[in-house]
Design a protein around this motif. Structure first.
Motif, PDB file in Angstrom:
ATOM      1  N   LEU A 111      56.364  24.946  63.461  1.00 18.26           N
ATOM      2  CA  LEU A 111      57.180  26.024  64.016  1.00 18.26           C
ATOM      3  C   LEU A 111      56.401  26.777  65.080  1.00 18.26           C
ATOM      4  O   LEU A 111      55.176  26.815  65.075  1.00 18.26           O
ATOM      5  CB  LEU A 111      57.672  26.979  62.924  1.00 18.26           C
ATOM      6  CG  LEU A 111      56.671  27.737  62.044  1.00 18.26           C
ATOM      7  CD1 LEU A 111      56.178  29.004  62.735  1.00 18.26           C
ATOM      8  CD2 LEU A 111      57.315  28.115  60.716  1.00 18.26           C
ATOM      9  N   THR A 113      57.090  30.564  66.637  1.00 20.91           N
ATOM     10  CA  THR A 113      57.960  31.729  66.598  1.00 20.91           C
ATOM     11  C   THR A 113      57.354  32.909  67.357  1.00 20.91           C
ATOM     12  O   THR A 113      56.139  33.049  67.453  1.00 20.91           O
ATOM     13  CB  THR A 113      58.232  32.166  65.142  1.00 20.91           C
ATOM     14  OG1 THR A 113      56.994  32.463  64.491  1.00 20.91           O
ATOM     15  CG2 THR A 113      58.945  31.066  64.381  1.00 20.91           C
ATOM     16  N   THR A 132      60.019  20.149  64.577  1.00 22.51           N
ATOM     17  CA  THR A 132      59.569  21.489  64.958  1.00 22.51           C
ATOM     18  C   THR A 132      60.764  22.406  65.190  1.00 22.51           C
ATOM     19  O   THR A 132      61.807  21.988  65.709  1.00 22.51           O
ATOM     20  CB  THR A 132      58.725  21.437  66.250  1.00 22.51           C
ATOM     21  OG1 THR A 132      57.626  20.552  66.049  1.00 22.51           O
ATOM     22  CG2 THR A 132      58.190  22.813  66.611  1.00 22.51           C
ATOM     23  N   ARG A 133      60.602  23.674  64.804  1.00 20.91           N
ATOM     24  CA  ARG A 133      61.641  24.679  65.058  1.00 20.91           C
ATOM     25  C   ARG A 133      61.045  25.815  65.890  1.00 20.91           C
ATOM     26  O   ARG A 133      59.872  26.154  65.760  1.00 20.91           O
ATOM     27  CB  ARG A 133      62.200  25.216  63.744  1.00 20.91           C
ATOM     28  CG  ARG A 133      62.879  24.157  62.879  1.00 20.91           C
ATOM     29  CD  ARG A 133      63.570  24.774  61.686  1.00 20.91           C
ATOM     30  NE  ARG A 133      62.616  25.509  60.849  1.00 20.91           N
ATOM     31  CZ  ARG A 133      62.966  26.464  59.981  1.00 20.91           C
ATOM     32  NH1 ARG A 133      64.228  26.816  59.854  1.00 20.91           N
ATOM     33  NH2 ARG A 133      62.042  27.053  59.249  1.00 20.91           N
ATOM     34  N   PHE A 170      66.580  30.152  64.577  1.00 14.99           N
ATOM     35  CA  PHE A 170      65.798  28.988  64.978  1.00 14.99           C
ATOM     36  C   PHE A 170      66.641  28.006  65.763  1.00 14.99           C
ATOM     37  O   PHE A 170      67.848  27.884  65.532  1.00 14.99           O
ATOM     38  CB  PHE A 170      65.224  28.280  63.748  1.00 14.99           C
ATOM     39  CG  PHE A 170      64.009  28.935  63.166  1.00 14.99           C
ATOM     40  CD1 PHE A 170      62.747  28.686  63.697  1.00 14.99           C
ATOM     41  CD2 PHE A 170      64.118  29.811  62.088  1.00 14.99           C
ATOM     42  CE1 PHE A 170      61.624  29.280  63.162  1.00 14.99           C
ATOM     43  CE2 PHE A 170      62.997  30.421  61.549  1.00 14.99           C
ATOM     44  CZ  PHE A 170      61.747  30.154  62.094  1.00 14.99           C
TER      45      PHE A 170
END
Length: 263
Positions: A111, A113, A132-133, A170
């Motif tokens: 991830l 973020t 993947t986010r 997301f």
């Protein structure tokens, strides 16, 4: 080959013109603590002065690329001056990535973020695993991701950026590729190979053209179109006077591989 001490919050490895910067706080999802930001700034300053540098890869240890700022550390110092300084330091790091004279590729997994997504958006290119986010999720805790918005809004279409910033939701790697946040979404076992192929392709080009090209690309974006063309023409004329441009064109005409001198 050179490498920083493995206990450092950020590692640097250099070999034959390629630098690998590794975020090294896997237990904290590589959150951008003050120590990480300071270490990144030191490394970026060092690389900016390296004439042998040809390409940079930013990667991370562990399951996540970067979870953004270290929120626990931020809450431990509830002072306006501290927050202003912290976000300024982070902004300097992001601008330091842009200011590097060679392309920077983000190698992303897990991830990315908030400020982690900002880092991906700031890099010149990015490759991520299909799982993947990405999110700019500050809005979920009452904090609009203002500094990440600067990089994100310059990387993806404005309506897509606003949706990410206002919902904090997301998006998938496939959606990130569609929006232009990343170049490729690949299977996990293809991540290193794809990143290396991209870096190898860049490093096979004239160092003079690559450095001139990166600087030109970002400067012209801030200019009106007439000024941008005038500036680009000047850069291209200067580039044509380089030994590498002469060698490259001669090699093309003579149907042989060019031998770059870097001048």
């Amino acid at each position: 080959m050179s490498q920083e001490h493995p206990a450092d919050p950020v590692l640097l490895e250099q070999h034959q013109g390629l630098a690998r910067i590794t975020l090294n706080r896997p237990a904290k999802y590589n959150a951008l603590s003050e120590e990480v930001l300071d270490s990144l700034q030191h490394i970026l300053d060092k690389l900016a002065q390296d004439p042998s540098l040809q390409c940079v890869i930013i990667q991370a240890e562990g399951k996540a690329f970067c979870a953004g700022h270290d929120l626990k550390q931020m809450r431990s110092k509830p002072e306006h001056d501290y927050y202003r300084d912290l976000f300024s330091r982070c902004s300097r790091v992001m601008q330091g990535v842009l200011a590097l004279p060679v392309p920077v590729i983000a190698r992303v997994q897990g991830l990315a973020t908030a400020a982690g997504c900002q880092l991906v958006a700031t890099c010149d290119m990015a490759v991520a695993t299909e799982s993947t986010r990405f999110a700019v999720s500050g809005i979920n805790v009452g904090l609009f991701c203002s500094t990440p918005a600067v990089a994100l809004s310059r990387c993806v279409p404005p309506k897509a950026a606003m949706e990410m910033l206002m919902t904090g939701e997301f998006i998938s790697a496939q959606r990130a590729q569609e929006l232009g946040l990343i170049n490729y979404a690949v299977a996990e076992d293809q991540l290193d190979q794809t990143v290396q192929k991209l870096a190898d392709s860049i490093m096979a080009k004239s160092p003079v053209a690559v450095r001139a090209g990166k600087a030109m690309f970002y400067r012209q974006r801030s200019l009106a179109i007439e000024q941008a063309y005038d500036y680009a023409g000047q850069v291209m004329a200067d580039n044509m006077m380089s030994n590498d441009a002469c060698e490259g064109i001669d090699a093309f005409i003579e149907k042989r591989a060019p031998q770059w001198s870097g001048s």
